[in-house]
Design a protein around this motif. Structure first.
Motif, PDB file in Angstrom:
ATOM      1  N   GLY A   1       0.907  -1.372  -0.062  1.00  0.00           N
ATOM      2  CA  GLY A   1      -0.007  -0.134   0.114  1.00  0.00           C
ATOM      3  C   GLY A   1       0.843   1.173   0.280  1.00  0.00           C
ATOM      4  O   GLY A   1       0.452   2.302   0.117  1.00  0.00           O
ATOM      5  N   LYS A   2       2.024   0.895  -0.367  1.00  0.00           N
ATOM      6  CA  LYS A   2       2.900   2.188  -0.271  1.00  0.00           C
ATOM      7  C   LYS A   2       2.568   3.419  -1.206  1.00  0.00           C
ATOM      8  O   LYS A   2       2.334   4.343  -0.770  1.00  0.00           O
ATOM      9  CB  LYS A   2       4.307   1.940  -0.447  1.00  0.00           C
ATOM     10  N   THR A   3       2.485   2.996  -2.414  1.00  0.00           N
ATOM     11  CA  THR A   3       2.122   3.904  -3.481  1.00  0.00           C
ATOM     12  C   THR A   3       0.889   4.648  -3.456  1.00  0.00           C
ATOM     13  O   THR A   3       0.783   5.919  -3.524  1.00  0.00           O
ATOM     14  CB  THR A   3       2.096   3.241  -5.006  1.00  0.00           C
ATOM     15  N   THR A   4       0.131   4.063  -2.819  1.00  0.00           N
ATOM     16  CA  THR A   4      -1.459   4.652  -2.473  1.00  0.00           C
ATOM     17  C   THR A   4      -1.357   5.475  -1.270  1.00  0.00           C
ATOM     18  O   THR A   4      -1.746   6.688  -1.583  1.00  0.00           O
ATOM     19  CB  THR A   4      -2.380   3.430  -2.046  1.00  0.00           C
ATOM     20  N   VAL A   5      -0.617   5.274  -0.325  1.00  0.00           N
ATOM     21  CA  VAL A   5      -0.499   6.209   0.879  1.00  0.00           C
ATOM     22  C   VAL A   5       0.379   7.184   0.487  1.00  0.00           C
ATOM     23  O   VAL A   5       0.029   8.422   0.878  1.00  0.00           O
ATOM     24  CB  VAL A   5      -0.082   5.357   2.123  1.00  0.00           C
TER      25      VAL A   5
HETATM   26  N1  ATP Z   1      -4.694  -0.323   3.334  1.00  0.00           N
HETATM   27  C1  ATP Z   1      -5.194  -0.923   2.283  1.00  0.00           C
HETATM   28  N2  ATP Z   1      -6.125  -1.832   2.545  1.00  0.00           N
HETATM   29  C2  ATP Z   1      -6.622  -2.546   1.255  1.00  0.00           C
HETATM   30  N3  ATP Z   1      -6.044  -2.569   0.109  1.00  0.00           N
HETATM   31  C3  ATP Z   1      -5.319  -1.551  -0.013  1.00  0.00           C
HETATM   32  C4  ATP Z   1      -4.551  -0.835   1.065  1.00  0.00           C
HETATM   33  N4  ATP Z   1      -3.638  -0.260   0.511  1.00  0.00           N
HETATM   34  C5  ATP Z   1      -3.480  -0.306  -0.784  1.00  0.00           C
HETATM   35  N5  ATP Z   1      -4.479  -1.170  -1.247  1.00  0.00           N
HETATM   36  C6  ATP Z   1      -4.600  -1.636  -2.440  1.00  0.00           C
HETATM   37  O1  ATP Z   1      -3.656  -2.792  -2.716  1.00  0.00           O
HETATM   38  C7  ATP Z   1      -3.097  -2.576  -3.918  1.00  0.00           C
HETATM   39  C8  ATP Z   1      -1.503  -2.460  -4.010  1.00  0.00           C
HETATM   40  O2  ATP Z   1      -1.615  -1.013  -3.409  1.00  0.00           O
HETATM   41  P1  ATP Z   1      -0.282  -0.006  -3.855  1.00  0.00           P
HETATM   42  O3  ATP Z   1       0.028  -0.215  -5.158  1.00  0.00           O
HETATM   43  O4  ATP Z   1      -0.431   1.107  -3.151  1.00  0.00           O
HETATM   44  O5  ATP Z   1       0.960  -1.179  -2.978  1.00  0.00           O
HETATM   45  P2  ATP Z   1       2.720  -1.069  -3.060  1.00  0.00           P
HETATM   46  O6  ATP Z   1       3.024  -1.129  -1.798  1.00  0.00           O
HETATM   47  O7  ATP Z   1       2.769   0.370  -3.798  1.00  0.00           O
HETATM   48  O8  ATP Z   1       2.926  -2.262  -4.209  1.00  0.00           O
HETATM   49  P3  ATP Z   1       4.390  -2.648  -4.926  1.00  0.00           P
HETATM   50  O9  ATP Z   1       5.484  -2.003  -4.139  1.00  0.00           O
HETATM   51  O10 ATP Z   1       4.027  -4.077  -4.954  1.00  0.00           O
HETATM   52  O11 ATP Z   1       4.066  -1.814  -6.036  1.00  0.00           O
HETATM   53  C9  ATP Z   1      -3.915  -1.331  -4.761  1.00  0.00           C
HETATM   54  O12 ATP Z   1      -4.928  -2.166  -5.536  1.00  0.00           O
HETATM   55  C10 ATP Z   1      -4.491  -0.840  -3.442  1.00  0.00           C
HETATM   56  O13 ATP Z   1      -5.486  -0.057  -3.943  1.00  0.00           O
END
Ligand code: ATP
Ligand SMILES: Cc1cn([C@H]2C[C@H](O)[C@@H](COP(=O)(O)O)O2)c(=O)[nH]c1=O
Length: 209
Positions: free
Chosen positions: A17-21
């Motif tokens: 969830g890094k990118t989202t946050v």
């Molecule tokens: N807290 C959360 N609860 C449920 N789903 C989430 C949460 N945070 C993010 N997501 C969802 O999970 C998926 C992955 O999120 P994200 O791309 O932000 O992760 P990431 O850490 O950046 O992943 P990576 O490093 O693999 O690219 C997305 O579909 C996002 O909407």
């Protein structure tokens, strides 16, 4: 450690969830009138984005582990000199999606190259530009992978497609880094809802900003 600006990196397993946050934190800092940039690794500048494409291409199954580690370090160097260092010199907050700890956990520990060896090639690449703060998004690898496989808009890359054992080792690697760099790496429970994770991360960051 930086003299100017603030260098904050975000780490964790796939789908944590890094990118989202980070995107929401960036918007919040911007609307507070802060000088802030949001960038990512590998990538962030054209040369590093090309290296990203080479590394993550699913057809490159023959890629040697040391080649992989060196490519990440090369992309990091280019991104640092073009984006991160100039921004820090202009007193900007740099939010970076992954940095050196990804190399230490993925290539150093999970690939088995050795954390010290990978640290050493990265020290050559980055000199003394280490993050001021690193947020580790703590989630079980299985749960993070389930999130990205549920995200139909996202293509699975060569690293995503590694075995579950590999991803478990990545997680173990991060645990070793948290023990090693307790002042720099702060952990947040990433299994909670997006809003709760965002607020928890904001609270930690606020102490540094
Ligand atoms: N807290 C959360 N609860 C449920 N789903 C989430 C949460 N945070 C993010 N997501 C969802 O999970 C998926 C992955 O999120 P994200 O791309 O932000 O992760 P990431 O850490 O950046 O992943 P990576 O490093 O693999 O690219 C997305 O579909 C996002 O909407
Ligand atoms: C910086 C860096 C990244 N990785 C891995 C981690 C991910 O599997 C991919 C990047 O994809 P994301 O969707 O942008 O998270 O690369 C790595 O193995 N080593 C590194 O140094």
């Amino acid at each position: 450690m930086t003299d100017k600006g603030l260098f904050i990196t975000f780490e964790g397993p796939e789908g944590a969830g890094k990118t989202t946050v980070i995107k929401e934190l960036y918007d919040r800092l911007k609307s507070d009138g802060r000088k802030v940039i949001l960038t990512r690794e590998p990538g962030g500048v054209p040369i590093a984005e090309k290296i990203r494409h080479i590394i993550l291409d699913n057809t490159h199954q023959e890629m040697d582990a040391k080649t992989e580690a060196l490519l990440y370090a090369a992309a990091r160097r280019q991104h640092l000199v073009e984006i991160v260092i100039p921004a820090l010199n202009e007193d900007t907050i740099v939010l970076c999606d992954r940095f050196i700890d990804s190399s230490l956990a993925y290539q150093g520990y999970a690939r088995g190259l050795g954390i010290e060896e990978v640290l050493s090639i990265n020290q050559f690449a980055i000199g003394d530009t280490m993050p001021d703060l690193t947020l580790f998004f703590d989630i079980k690898p299985e749960d993070g992978l389930a999130r990205i496989s549920n995200n139909s808009g996202r293509e699975q890359n060569r690293l995503d497609n590694e075995s579950i054992n590999f991803h478990k080792k990545v997680y173990e690697g991060y645990q070793l880094l948290i023990e090693r760099f307790p002042n720099r790496i702060h952990t947040t429970d990433a299994s909670q809802s997006k809003d709760i994770v965002k607020e928890n991360v904001w609270e930690i960051m606020s102490k540094f900003i």
